[in-house]
Design a protein around this motif. Structure first.
Motif, PDB file in Angstrom:
ATOM      1  N   THR A  48       0.850  -1.078  -0.153  1.00 34.24           N
ATOM      2  CA  THR A  48      -0.001  -0.086   0.101  1.00 34.24           C
ATOM      3  C   THR A  48       0.784   1.343  -0.015  1.00 34.24           C
ATOM      4  O   THR A  48       0.465   2.277  -0.718  1.00 34.24           O
ATOM      5  N   MET A  52       2.374   1.922  -3.355  1.00 33.91           N
ATOM      6  CA  MET A  52       1.277   2.272  -4.293  1.00 33.91           C
ATOM      7  C   MET A  52       0.773   3.699  -3.881  1.00 33.91           C
ATOM      8  O   MET A  52       0.627   4.697  -4.855  1.00 33.91           O
ATOM      9  N   TRP A  96      -4.656   5.897  -3.699  1.00 30.38           N
ATOM     10  CA  TRP A  96      -4.644   4.306  -4.001  1.00 30.38           C
ATOM     11  C   TRP A  96      -5.483   3.869  -2.826  1.00 30.38           C
ATOM     12  O   TRP A  96      -5.210   4.189  -1.738  1.00 30.38           O
ATOM     13  N   ALA A 122      -6.842   0.349  -3.090  1.00 29.32           N
ATOM     14  CA  ALA A 122      -7.340  -1.072  -3.241  1.00 29.32           C
ATOM     15  C   ALA A 122      -7.049  -2.168  -2.185  1.00 29.32           C
ATOM     16  O   ALA A 122      -5.912  -1.635  -1.236  1.00 29.32           O
ATOM     17  N   ILE A 152      -4.333  -6.674  -1.182  1.00 33.21           N
ATOM     18  CA  ILE A 152      -3.044  -6.908  -2.064  1.00 33.21           C
ATOM     19  C   ILE A 152      -1.882  -6.997  -1.058  1.00 33.21           C
ATOM     20  O   ILE A 152      -1.760  -6.357   0.093  1.00 33.21           O
ATOM     21  N   VAL A 207      -4.156  -5.182 -11.862  1.00 32.07           N
ATOM     22  CA  VAL A 207      -4.573  -5.462 -10.199  1.00 32.07           C
ATOM     23  C   VAL A 207      -5.321  -6.829 -10.458  1.00 32.07           C
ATOM     24  O   VAL A 207      -6.232  -6.994 -11.130  1.00 32.07           O
ATOM     25  N   THR A 218      -6.878  -9.290  -7.381  1.00 35.96           N
ATOM     26  CA  THR A 218      -7.477  -9.406  -5.913  1.00 35.96           C
ATOM     27  C   THR A 218      -8.642 -10.429  -5.550  1.00 35.96           C
ATOM     28  O   THR A 218      -9.352 -10.783  -6.658  1.00 35.96           O
ATOM     29  N   CYS A 233      -9.945   0.901  -6.874  1.00 36.93           N
ATOM     30  CA  CYS A 233      -8.156   1.053  -6.886  1.00 36.93           C
ATOM     31  C   CYS A 233      -7.908   2.514  -6.452  1.00 36.93           C
ATOM     32  O   CYS A 233      -7.030   2.683  -5.766  1.00 36.93           O
ATOM     33  N   HIS A 234      -8.801   3.402  -7.204  1.00 37.92           N
ATOM     34  CA  HIS A 234      -8.293   4.978  -7.110  1.00 37.92           C
ATOM     35  C   HIS A 234      -9.645   5.630  -6.611  1.00 37.92           C
ATOM     36  O   HIS A 234     -10.721   5.433  -7.188  1.00 37.92           O
TER      37      HIS A 234
END
Ligand SMILES: Cc1cc2nc3c(=O)[nH]c(=O)nc-3n(C[C@H](O)[C@H](O)[C@H](O)COP(=O)(O)OP(=O)(O)OC[C@H]3O[C@@H](n4cnc5c(N)ncnc54)[C@H](O)[C@@H]3O)c2cc1C
Length: 448
Positions: free
Chosen positions: A130, A133, A140, A142, A145, A277, A279, A355-356
């Motif tokens: 994290t 990213m 970010w 997500a 991860i 990505v 997940t 994700c964003h």
């Protein structure tokens, strides 16, 4: 251009493989004093870039769990890097962002990338992933991860522009490219299985060597060559599986969010790497919060001025019909059957928002008036077959990994002139019967 009645090398298909083979073969013939581009004819039933190469997302990466694929991709990236301008290539790099179920696989990829000198960084653990990213994108968000593989090489290229770049290189060396010429069959010699002429809707062309690079149309040309419609596969335990169809189709799901491509710049104000990505965190709708899936899912995306927005895709959808019953034409966006629907737009835009933060509420900008996506033709193990059949017919069937494989034509050209390529060897057709299969990963995509 007049139709020749004879040519030494006849290449079917003006996509990435046909054009790359033509260019490299012309170069090598000239360098070895064995002829040149004038000995090569490329025919295409429609036009340059009329197939998958002309609609591909254009992602160029090394991230493959299979060692043979990685080594081949490293060679291909070198070809992309040899002339970025001509190939409209953007070397922004590539991010593979993964859940715990894929961490060990991706760690192996990173180790082997180091072994072959392919520059990448590997970040492990939820907190570090994290942080990495967020350092790139402060919004970010997500979840699920636990690793990030950052390939510093690779990126993407603009599909049609790169095909014209290749065609120009080939034509500058004297290669002829004839479009609007459809191959309809093959003439065989009297005392051998070799092809002596290629039959087309504009007459027969005698030739000494044939190269087939017809992408999603491979099932049709495979049938014309009389090659087996099913295969026997030996698995890792030595068990035989009979009557496995040689070709199956998947519909590739891609689309574009019509925002300014600058919408996805990094914190540093740069164009980001291509982002992939995967997940296993549940995915909920960005529209109404409903659960879309609680199974492993994946998306990829990049800002792209060519597509006019943030362009990318998700997992492909299996086409259930047998290969002979699948309508390949009209191809790509013109297909009435194999373009993406609202479900894709909903899933993919929700996944972008997962994700964003910047993508929350942006689904309204999805370009739903522009049909997108297209068919891909897959081998039984979803990896390429590069091999010679009928004595003088080289088939380049990339199982839909191929846009990035600009270097395969270079290796095929070497083999046409008598060499043999160690990089192509793991992709021979005999691997199915011999049980020399590629390892499979935990990715939700059939091409990783
Ligand atoms: C939507 C989508 C996105 C993709 N994204 C990526 C990506 O990001 N990265 C990646 O690496 N790969 C990607 N791929 C896969 C990649 O596009 C293909 O693997 C690759 O382009 C195949 O190249 P090719 O040269 O074999 O075939 P094509 O590019 O399909 O070209 C084949 C040509 O053969 C011609 N042809 C067919 N039949 C005949 C005949 N009988 N006579 C004469 N000519 C004929 C066609 O008109 C066509 O022009 C994607 C594929 C799709 C569908």
């Amino acid at each position: 251009m007049a139709m020749p009645s004879h040519v030494k090398y006849l290449i079917i298909g003006a996509g990435i493989h046909g054009l790359s083979t033509a260019w490299h073969l012309a170069e090598k013939l000239e360098a070895q004093g064995k002829g040149g581009g004038r000995d090569i004819l490329v025919v295409d039933k429609t036009a340059i870039a009329a197939g998958a190469s002309g609609i591909a997302c254009g992602v160029v990466r090394n991230n493959y769990y299979q060692p043979a694929m990685r080594e081949l991709m490293a060679q291909c990236v070198e070809v992309w890097e040899s002339d970025p301008k001509a190939f409209s290539y953007h070397p922004v790099g590539y991010l593979q962002i993964s859940p715990e179920a894929m961490r060990a696989d991706v760690a192996t990829i990173h180790l082997q990338q180091q072994a072959i000198g392919y520059d990448s960084a590997f970040i492990e653990g939820a907190a570090d992933s994290t942080a990495y990213m967020k350092n790139l994108f402060d919004d970010w968000q997500a979840r699920g991860i636990t690793s990030v593989l950052h390939e510093k090489k690779g990126g993407y290229a603009n599909n049609t522009a790169s095909m014209y770049g290749l065609a120009t290189k080939a034509e500058n060396l004297g290669v002829r490219i004839l479009t609007g010429v459809k191959v309809t069959g093959f003439t065989t010699g009297h005392n051998s299985d070799a092809v002596t002429a290629v039959e087309t809707d504009r007459g027969a062309i005698e030739c000494e060597q044939v190269v087939v690079g017809v992408g999603p149309w491979i099932n049709q040309v495979w049938n014309m060559l009389g090659l087996p419609k099913t295969v026997t596969i030996k698995d890792a335990r030595g068990e035989l599986h009979h009557d496995i169809p040689m070709w199956t189709y998947l519909a590739l799901e891609e689309g574009t969010l019509g925002v300014d491509p600058n919408f996805l710049k990094t914190n540093a104000g740069a164009m980001p790497p291509v982002i992939h990505v995967d997940t296993d965190a549940p995915l909920h709708s960005d529209v109404d919060g409903a659960l879309i899936t609680d199974q492993m899912w994946g998306i990829y995306y990049k800002p792209d001025f060519n597509f006019g927005g943030i362009q990318g895709g998700a997992m492909p959808v299996k086409v259930e019909a047998p290969a002979d019953a699948v309508a390949i034409d009209p191809y790509g966006p013109e297909s009435p059957e194999f373009v993406v629907d609202d479900n894709f737009a909903h899933m993919w835009c929700s996944a972008l928002a997962f994700c964003h933060k910047r993508f929350e509420g942006q689904i309204k900008h999805y370009k739903n008036r522009e049909p997108s996506g297209g068919l891909g033709c897959f081998t039984p193990d979803s990896f390429p077959v590069f091999d010679r059949f009928r004595e003088n017919v080289t088939v380049i069937a990339d199982s839909n990994h191929g846009y990035k494989m600009i270097g395969v034509g270079k290796l095929v050209a070497e083999e046409l002139l008598g060499g043999s390529s160690a990089l192509l060897e793991p992709f021979r057709f005999s691997r199915y019967a011999e049980g020399k299969l590629h390892p499979t990963s935990h990715s939700p995509f059939p091409w990783s």
